[in-house]
Design a protein around this motif. Structure first.
Motif, short mmCIF file in Angstrom:
data_model
loop_
_atom_site.label_atom_id
_atom_site.label_comp_id
_atom_site.label_asym_id
_atom_site.label_seq_id
_atom_site.Cartn_x
_atom_site.Cartn_y
_atom_site.Cartn_z
N GLY A 27 9.75 -18.17 30.95
CA GLY A 27 10.03 -17.14 29.96
C GLY A 27 9.20 -17.31 28.70
O GLY A 27 8.48 -18.28 28.52
N HIS A 28 9.32 -16.30 27.84
CA HIS A 28 8.54 -16.32 26.59
C HIS A 28 9.37 -16.94 25.47
O HIS A 28 10.54 -17.30 25.67
CB HIS A 28 8.06 -14.91 26.25
CG HIS A 28 9.15 -13.89 26.07
ND1 HIS A 28 10.01 -13.90 24.99
CD2 HIS A 28 9.52 -12.82 26.83
CE1 HIS A 28 10.85 -12.89 25.09
NE2 HIS A 28 10.60 -12.22 26.20
N CYS A 29 8.78 -17.06 24.29
CA CYS A 29 9.42 -17.75 23.17
C CYS A 29 10.84 -17.23 22.95
O CYS A 29 11.08 -16.01 22.97
CB CYS A 29 8.60 -17.58 21.90
SG CYS A 29 7.07 -18.52 21.94
N ALA A 30 11.74 -18.17 22.68
CA ALA A 30 13.18 -17.87 22.68
C ALA A 30 13.69 -17.32 21.35
O ALA A 30 14.89 -17.13 21.19
CB ALA A 30 13.96 -19.13 23.05
N GLY A 47 -2.47 -15.83 27.50
CA GLY A 47 -1.48 -16.86 27.13
C GLY A 47 -1.70 -17.26 25.68
O GLY A 47 -2.73 -17.83 25.33
N GLU A 48 -0.71 -16.97 24.88
CA GLU A 48 -0.85 -17.14 23.41
C GLU A 48 -1.20 -18.55 23.01
O GLU A 48 -1.94 -18.77 22.05
CB GLU A 48 0.48 -16.73 22.76
CG GLU A 48 0.39 -16.36 21.32
CD GLU A 48 -0.46 -15.12 21.08
OE1 GLU A 48 -1.10 -15.07 20.02
OE2 GLU A 48 -0.51 -14.21 21.93
N THR A 49 -0.67 -19.54 23.74
CA THR A 49 -0.81 -20.92 23.28
C THR A 49 -2.15 -21.54 23.66
O THR A 49 -2.57 -22.52 23.04
CB THR A 49 0.31 -21.80 23.85
OG1 THR A 49 0.37 -21.61 25.27
CG2 THR A 49 1.65 -21.44 23.23
N LEU A 50 -2.82 -21.02 24.67
CA LEU A 50 -4.03 -21.68 25.14
C LEU A 50 -5.33 -20.96 24.78
O LEU A 50 -6.37 -21.60 24.60
CB LEU A 50 -3.99 -21.84 26.68
CG LEU A 50 -2.87 -22.72 27.24
CD1 LEU A 50 -2.98 -22.81 28.76
CD2 LEU A 50 -2.91 -24.12 26.65
N THR A 73 6.97 -12.47 18.39
CA THR A 73 6.28 -11.25 18.81
C THR A 73 6.67 -10.83 20.22
O THR A 73 6.89 -9.64 20.48
CB THR A 73 4.75 -11.43 18.69
OG1 THR A 73 4.46 -11.79 17.35
CG2 THR A 73 4.02 -10.16 19.04
N ALA A 74 6.78 -11.78 21.15
CA ALA A 74 7.11 -11.40 22.53
C ALA A 74 8.48 -10.72 22.59
O ALA A 74 8.64 -9.67 23.24
CB ALA A 74 7.09 -12.63 23.44
N SER A 75 9.47 -11.29 21.91
CA SER A 75 10.81 -10.68 21.91
C SER A 75 10.78 -9.34 21.17
O SER A 75 11.46 -8.39 21.57
CB SER A 75 11.83 -11.61 21.25
OG SER A 75 11.90 -12.83 21.95
N PRO A 129 1.83 -19.60 30.41
CA PRO A 129 3.10 -20.20 30.85
C PRO A 129 4.29 -19.26 30.70
O PRO A 129 5.22 -19.31 31.52
CB PRO A 129 3.25 -21.42 29.94
CG PRO A 129 1.91 -21.68 29.36
CD PRO A 129 1.13 -20.40 29.39
N CYS A 130 4.26 -18.40 29.69
CA CYS A 130 5.39 -17.48 29.48
C CYS A 130 5.53 -16.49 30.63
O CYS A 130 6.60 -15.89 30.79
CB CYS A 130 5.20 -16.73 28.17
SG CYS A 130 4.95 -17.81 26.75
N ASN A 131 4.47 -16.28 31.41
CA ASN A 131 4.49 -15.31 32.50
C ASN A 131 4.37 -16.00 33.87
O ASN A 131 4.07 -15.34 34.86
CB ASN A 131 3.33 -14.31 32.35
CG ASN A 131 3.40 -13.51 31.06
OD1 ASN A 131 4.15 -13.84 30.16
ND2 ASN A 131 2.64 -12.44 30.98
N GLY A 167 5.11 -10.06 29.20
CA GLY A 167 5.88 -11.19 28.67
C GLY A 167 5.31 -11.73 27.39
O GLY A 167 5.67 -11.29 26.31
N CYS A 168 4.40 -12.70 27.52
CA CYS A 168 3.81 -13.34 26.35
C CYS A 168 3.21 -12.27 25.43
O CYS A 168 2.77 -11.20 25.89
CB CYS A 168 2.75 -14.34 26.79
SG CYS A 168 2.33 -15.54 25.51
N ASP A 169 3.17 -12.58 24.13
CA ASP A 169 2.92 -11.60 23.07
C ASP A 169 2.03 -10.41 23.44
O ASP A 169 2.45 -9.26 23.46
CB ASP A 169 2.28 -12.28 21.86
CG ASP A 169 3.17 -13.31 21.20
OD1 ASP A 169 4.21 -13.67 21.78
OD2 ASP A 169 2.81 -13.76 20.12
N LYS A 170 0.74 -10.68 23.68
CA LYS A 170 -0.24 -9.59 23.82
C LYS A 170 -0.14 -8.91 25.17
O LYS A 170 -0.75 -7.85 25.36
CB LYS A 170 -1.67 -10.10 23.64
CG LYS A 170 -1.91 -10.91 22.41
CD LYS A 170 -1.69 -10.14 21.14
CE LYS A 170 -1.91 -11.02 19.92
NZ LYS A 170 -0.94 -12.14 19.78
FE1 FES Z 1 4.13 -16.80 24.87
FE2 FES Z 1 5.36 -17.37 22.46
S1 FES Z 1 3.72 -18.39 23.46
S2 FES Z 1 5.66 -15.74 23.81
#
Ligand code: FES
Length: 570
Positions: free
Chosen positions: A191-194, A84-87, A198-200, A52-54, A120-123
């Protein structure tokens, strides 16, 4: 002399080979002149509805394409595996190295002169940069940008609040209905976590390394300026190809040192260490975990962003973003590092201004003097472990307490809220077998939840130690990345409930108070937990992944093979 483009080894060929290389591309409606010596730019896209972040990256890629076309390039978009980090189960980290292989081989095998990495998302950032480094052609990063700040009952919220909310639910301070309302207000845009998770931290890492245009780190995904930056990056990569400005020209030792210092100033993620070590390994820079501590120790926390502070990435952007922070800490930085736009890092931030001192501190009045990363050694972590002092509790920096040991994640889940668990506010929670090989994949479970019976007494933090990782959005007095990990049979492997553990953050040590003879006796009797993974990628992973203090890359992926392909198949 005009540089011969790599892509011409495909599209510039005559006869049967050239016919085949061009003819099938023409089914996309591409006229013949496009193949006559224009820089071919790959847009490496991690778009996925499962990430979702991407999820806005197809649109972002259109802006990049516009820029490439305007500069006289030939854009070609290609997908790679997206994490996707969350899934992703069991953990996205298990697949970081796999994605890096996908990226490396996709770039090398295709007629590309330059690449734009959409991260975008962490990894998705380290995996793409690692893969690109092993090929080393001109490359620029465009990050997807953070989400807009979440809202819940008139207050700003972000990913770091998930731990607070769920602890409040367990302690009876929040209802399920309220939790559902918070869930609905958390992710308000693409977008990624606000927070400075790690993504930021990765977006700041690429900007401070010089791999992106200035301001890449903080512009929100929903801000039209994000598309402007993407278009400008598309224009710039074509120039980078003409200049032959490769990753190895930008990723010097000085650039890595700058990135480490910047991570300290932003209160960046502990995951930063593991990913930067892996990137350094790919581009041939000799970097050790201890250097992260040495370089970070004198850098104060300058960004008041969750989880170390209070604000969000959107606030960081409006306060001046990373250029404003770089300017504030310029006395610590190497100034002459060349960046993707052809200018030095210093030239990029020299006109930057801070517009909000609540968000970006001045050097004479930093938010606190605790570093974002400290590296520990001792008889529980001979090769090192990390802690994030800026997001920990100062009253626990020097602490001795009895261990409450969980042998693996299932044991932890089963017993953490057991009323008979022998735990009090002085205990040290220990989680084993969540390291790179032992889990496998080193999940983000190191910030174990506080047992419910302690939450009821108002306990908010405990010393927690593990060989796993923690989400960059997490916080607490949490020791992570213990190396060697439990599955390798070191002292950490034989830790038992009741052993006395001493953490000394100022002294940078983590020890168990046991005589060497007792440790040896236990190690002689120790047997590893069975790892019954016989086939496939996971088998490859556990056989080749290195320990956390080396970046958890595969040993055989270290370094690069360049961009040359010596054979073709036609
Ligand atoms: Fe994608 Fe946090 S879940 S950056």
């Amino acid at each position: 002399m005009k540089k011969v483009l790599r892509s011409q080894e495909w599209f510039g060929k005559k006869g049967k080979d050239g016919f085949i290389y061009r003819a099938w591309m023409k089914n996309q409606g591409i006229p013949a002149y496009e193949f006559e010596g224009k820089p071919v730019i790959g847009i490496c896209n991690t778009w996925s509805e499962l990430t979702p972040c991407n999820s806005h990256f197809r649109e972002l890629a259109q802006s990049v394409k516009r820029g490439i076309l305007q500069a006289g390039g030939f854009p070609v978009e290609f997908p790679v595996m997206s994490l996707g980090e969350t899934l992703i189960k069991p953990t996205a980290m298990l697949y970081r190295n796999l994605v890096s292989m996908d990226v490396e081989e996709s770039i090398r095998a295709n007629p590309l002169d330059g690449v734009v990495l959409l991260c975008g998302c962490d990894k998705t950032t380290p995996s793409l940069v690692m893969g690109a480094c092993s090929v080393n052609i001109p490359t620029i990063v465009v990050s997807g940008g953070p989400m807009l700040t979440g809202k819940f009952r008139g207050k700003d919220i972000g990913t770091s609040d998930i731990w607070r909310f769920t602890d409040d639910l367990r302690a009876g301070l929040m209802t399920e209905e309220e939790l559902n309302m918070a869930e609905a207000g958390m992710c308000r845009s693409h977008g990624h976590c606000a927070v400075m998770g790690t993504a930021s931290s990765m977006a700041c890492m690429v900007e401070s390394l010089g791999l992106s245009l200035p301001e890449n780190a903080a512009i929100p995904a929903a801000d039209s300026n994000r598309k402007v930056l993407a278009q400008l990056s598309g224009k710039r990569i074509v120039q980078m190809v003409h200049e032959d400005l490769k990753l190895s020209d930008i990723l010097t030792r000085k650039a890595f040192e700058n990135a480490i210092k910047v991570n300290a100033a932003i209160g960046g993620s502990t995951n930063f260490a593991i990913h930067l070590l892996a990137i350094a390994g790919r581009i041939g820079i000799d970097l050790s975990l201890d250097e992260f501590d040495n370089l970070s120790a004198s850098i104060p926390l300058m960004a008041n962003l969750q989880p170390s502070g209070s604000f969000f990435m959107e606030d960081f952007c409006y306060a001046g973003g990373l250029p404003a922070l770089l300017k504030e800490i310029e006395s610590f930085l190497h100034h002459d590092c060349i960046t993707a736009n052809g200018k030095t890092l210093q030239e990029n931030y020299t006109k930057a201004r801070c517009y909000n001192r609540e968000v970006i501190a001045s050097l004479d009045k930093p938010f606190n003097n605790f570093p974002a990363l400290a590296v520990l050694h001792g008889n529980l972590c001979e090769n090192g472990a990390v802690i994030k002092p800026s997001a920990a509790s100062p009253h626990l920096f020097q602490h001795s307490g009895k261990a409450v040991v969980f042998e693996n994640i299932e044991d932890y889940k089963l017993r953490i809220d057991d009323p008979d668990l022998p735990v009090d506010e002085n205990s040290v929670l220990v989680l084993k077998n969540v390291g790179p090989k032992g889990y496998p994949g080193m999940p983000e479970v190191g910030n174990m939840t506080i047992p419910v019976k302690l939450l009821a007494k108002g306990v908010k933090d405990l010393v927690r130690i593990s060989d796993g990782r923690m989400s960059g959005t997490g916080f607490g007095t949490v020791v992570l990345h213990i190396s060697p990990e439990a599955t390798l049979g070191g002292n950490f492997s034989v830790l038992q409930t009741g052993d006395l553990i001493t953490l000394d953050v100022p002294g940078r040590t983590l020890n168990v108070d046991l005589p060497e003879e007792e440790l040896s006796r236990r190690k002689n009797q120790w047997k590893p937990l069975p790892l019954d993974i016989e086939r496939g990628y996971v088998n490859l992973y556990i056989n080749h992944v290195e320990q956390a203090h080396l970046g958890a890359d595969f040993g055989f992926l270290k370094g690069g093979s360049g961009s040359k392909v010596s054979r073709d198949s036609h």
